[in-house]
Write a protein that holds these residues in place. Structure first.
Motif, short mmCIF file in Angstrom:
data_model
loop_
_atom_site.label_atom_id
_atom_site.label_comp_id
_atom_site.label_asym_id
_atom_site.label_seq_id
_atom_site.Cartn_x
_atom_site.Cartn_y
_atom_site.Cartn_z
N UNK A 136 41.52 48.91 41.60
CA UNK A 136 42.65 47.92 41.21
C UNK A 136 42.57 47.96 39.69
N UNK A 137 43.64 47.51 38.93
CA UNK A 137 43.76 47.49 37.68
C UNK A 137 43.24 45.89 37.34
N UNK A 138 42.92 45.55 35.96
CA UNK A 138 42.33 44.45 35.63
C UNK A 138 43.38 43.84 34.85
N UNK A 166 48.73 45.96 42.41
CA UNK A 166 48.27 44.60 41.90
C UNK A 166 47.12 44.35 41.01
N UNK A 167 46.71 43.35 40.04
CA UNK A 167 45.64 43.40 39.61
C UNK A 167 44.61 42.67 40.58
N UNK A 225 36.69 40.83 42.84
CA UNK A 225 36.83 42.31 42.99
C UNK A 225 36.08 43.02 42.08
N UNK A 226 36.06 42.50 41.02
CA UNK A 226 35.24 43.04 39.72
C UNK A 226 33.91 42.99 39.91
N UNK A 227 33.27 41.87 40.36
CA UNK A 227 31.84 41.78 40.70
C UNK A 227 31.61 42.54 41.88
N UNK A 228 32.58 42.65 43.02
CA UNK A 228 32.13 43.50 44.13
C UNK A 228 32.10 44.71 43.89
N UNK A 229 32.90 45.30 43.27
CA UNK A 229 32.96 46.84 42.54
C UNK A 229 31.73 47.12 42.07
N UNK A 230 31.14 46.23 40.90
CA UNK A 230 30.20 46.62 40.38
C UNK A 230 28.90 46.43 41.13
N UNK A 270 38.10 60.16 32.27
CA UNK A 270 39.32 60.47 32.63
C UNK A 270 40.65 60.35 31.39
N UNK A 271 41.76 60.56 31.56
CA UNK A 271 42.87 60.56 30.66
C UNK A 271 43.39 59.03 30.62
N UNK A 272 44.26 58.60 29.57
CA UNK A 272 44.88 57.72 29.34
C UNK A 272 45.85 57.22 30.48
N UNK A 273 46.35 58.45 31.05
CA UNK A 273 47.27 57.94 32.25
C UNK A 273 46.70 57.39 33.43
N UNK A 274 45.30 57.52 33.64
CA UNK A 274 44.72 56.75 34.54
C UNK A 274 43.91 55.69 34.11
N UNK A 275 43.83 55.74 32.87
CA UNK A 275 42.86 54.44 32.42
C UNK A 275 43.15 53.00 32.94
N UNK A 276 44.23 52.47 33.28
CA UNK A 276 44.40 51.31 33.59
C UNK A 276 43.82 51.09 35.06
#
Ligand code: NAI
Ligand code: NA
Length: 395
Positions: free
Chosen positions: A157-159, A181-182, A187-192, A226-232
Motif C-alpha cells: 500500500x502507499x503511505x 488507499x493509504x 501496516x508499515x511495521x507489519x510489512x517491515x 523501480x521507476x517513478x511510476x510505481x514509486x508511491x
C-alpha cells in the motif's frame, strides 16, 4: 495425470513437473558456458526454489561447482494433486545436480522459524563444515515471529495518500485505473517485520555464533527500486520501507562479520515476472511495457541472466560498482534513462486497445505460465505425467 493450468486471480493452482524441469535444465544450460572465476564453494540459499533464489542456486552450482543447500517452503504433491512449482523445480535441480556429481540437499519448511534454522545449521555442520556464501531470497506475504509467535502480514500500500494509476489484468488484457488507499502505521511495521532484514540478521547471527561461516564469507539479499511510476506504491510504500530496512541490515551484517572479514550486500535487481511480483498492482503493466522496450534494445534478461551478471560482473569480479547508497545494481539496464523515457511515453498511450501492440503482454503471460511449468517449449502437455515427483536431496 494430465495437468493443465488452473488460475485464480494472480496465482496458478497447478504446476507441471516436466515444464518446471525443462525450465531448470534451460537455466543450467545457460550457466554452464559462463563459469564464475573464484566463485563460491559452499552455498546456502534461503528461498532457493523459484525466481531469483533458484537462479542463484543454479549459478552457484553450475558456475563454480558449489555444494548447495536450499531452504524453501513448497507444497509436496499428493495423488491427483500436483505440487507447487518450487517443489518440481527443486526436484529437477537436485536430480540433475546429483547426476553431475554435485552436492545438493534441501530443507522444506518455514525459514522464519527457529526449528528450520537449527535443522539447516546441523546440516551445514554435518556435511559442509562451513559456508562461504548465503543468498537471502525470500518473498513471503506472512511471517510468524519465532520469539513472540506473532503473525505479521505484509501489505502493498502507499503511505500517506491514495495512489491512483493504471494497471492491467494480464489474463484479459484489460487496462484500467485502480486506486489503493493509504496504509495504517501498523501496516508499515507489519510489512517491515515480514520483508525487512530482521530474519536475515537472525540467520547470520546464528551461523556466525556457531562458527560455520568461513573467512571472507559473503551474503547477499535482493531488493528493488523501480521507476517513478510505481514509486508511491512500491519504493515509497509499505514494501519500500521493508526494503529500506533490508538495505540497512546489510551494513549491520557487515559490522557483525568483522572478525571473519565477512560482507553483507544488497543487490537491486530488475523487475521480472515471478509469483511475488505478479501480485503487486501496477507492476504487471509496467513490466509488459518494460519487456517490450528492453527486448527491442536486446537487453532483456530473466532471473538467470540477472544472477549470472551479478556473480560474474559484480560479486566475484574486481569491482562491485556500488551505488551512492552502497548497493549492487543489476537493475542498471532497466533504469537507463533512455529505457525509462520510452516506457514513460508508452505508459501514457497504454489502453486495452493499444497494449497488445505497444506492450509485451504476450511475453508477460508466457513468463507467468512458465513459472508454473506451462507454455514451455518442447513439452507435450497432452501426455500423461507422474505428479508424485520426489526431491532427492530433501532432508
Ligand atoms: P519468488 O516468489 O519466486 O521466491 C520466493 C522464495 O521464497 C521461494 O523459494 C519460496 O519457497 C520461498 N519462501 C517463501 N516463504 C518462505 C518461508 N516462510 N520459508 C522458507 N521459504 C520461503 O520471489 P522472487 O521474485 O524471486 O523474490 C525474491 C527476492 O527478490 C525478494 O526479496 C524480492 O523482493 C526480490 N526482488 C524481486 C523482483 C521481481 O521483480 N520479482 C525484483 C527485485 C527484487
Ligand atoms: Na527466490
Amino acid at each position: 495425470m494430465i495437468i493443465e493450468p488452473k488460475t485464480r486471480g494472480f496465482i496458478c493452482l497447478t504446476a507441471h513437473p516436466k515444464g518446471c524441469e525443462k525450465n531448470v535444465l534451460n537455466q543450467i544450460e545457460y550457466i554452464k558456458s559462463k563459469p564464475t572465476k573464484n566463485g563460491p564453494k559452499n552455498v546456502l540459499v534461503i528461498g532457493a526454489s523459484t525466481g531469483f533464489g533458484l537462479a542463484s542456486r543454479i549459478t552457484s552450482a553450475y558456475g563454480s561447482k558449489a555444494a548447495t543447500i536450499g531452504v524453501f517452503f513448497e507444497k509436496p504433491p499428493t495423488e491427483g494433486r500436483p505440487a507447487s512449482p518450487g517443489w518440481y523445480n527443486s526436484a529437477a535441480f537436485e536430480t540433475q545436480a546429483h547426476k553431475d556429481g554435485l552436492y545438493a540437499k534441501s530443507i522444506n519448511g518455514d525459514a522464519f522459524s527457529h526449528e528450520i534454522k537449527a535443522q539447516t545449521l546441523n546440516l551445514i555442520k554435518k556435511d559442509l563444515g562451513k559456508i562461504d556464501m548465503l543468498i537471502y531470497s525470500l518473498a513471503s506475504p506472512v511471517r510468524t515471529h519465532p520469539d513472540s509467535g506473532t503473525r505479521f502480514k505484509s501489505v502493498l500500500k502507499p503511505i500517506g495518500d491514495t495512489f491512483t494509476n493504471n494497471t492491467v489484468d494480464f489474463h484479459t488484457g484489460v487496462v484500467k485505473e485502480i486506486s489503493i488507499e493509504p496504509c495504517s502505521d501498523e501496516d508499515i511495521d507489519n510489512t517491515v517485520a515480514v520483508m525487512g532484514g530482521e530474519d536475515w540478521q537472525m540467520w547470520i547471527d546464528l551461523l556466525m555464533s556457531e562458527n560455520v561461516l568461513s573467512e571472507d564469507f559473503k551474503t547477499v539479499a535482493y531488493s528493488y527500486i523501480g521507476p517513478s511510476l510505481t514509486e508511491a506504491v512500491y519504493r515509497k510504500g509499505t514494501i519500500g520501507r521493508a526494503k529500506d530496512h533490508l538495505e540497512a541490515t546489510a551494513f549491520k551484517i557487515t559490522d557483525s562479520l568483522k572478525a571473519i572479514n565477512g560482507k553483507g550486500y544488497v543487490s537491486v535487481n530488475k523487475a521480472l515476472v515471478t509469483q511475488a511480483s505478479s501480485a503487486i498492482p501496477v507492476i504487471p503493466l509496467y513490466i509488459s511495457l518494460l519487456y517490450k522496450v528492453m527486448k527491442e534494445e536486446d537487453i532483456h534478461e530473466g532471473c538467470i541472466e540477472q544472477i549470472e551478471r551479478l556473480f560474474n560482473e559484480r560479486l566475484y569480479a574486481e569491482d562491485l560498482q556500488l551505488d551512492e547508497a552502497g548497493r549492487i545494481r543489476v537493475d542498471d539496464w532497466e533504469m537507463r534513462d533512455d529505457i525509462q523515457a520510452k516506457v514513460l511515453e508508452l505508459w501514457k498511450e497504454a489502453t486495452t486497445e493499444t497494449l497488445p501492440e505497444i506492450g509485451d503482454l504476450e511475453g508477460y503471460k508466457t513468463d507467468f505460465f512458465n513459472l508454473f511449468g506451462f507454455n514451455v517449449d518442447g513439452i507435450d502437455y497432452d501426455k500423461d505425467v507422474d505428479e508424485m515427483v520426489a526431491i532427492p536431496g530433501l532432508q
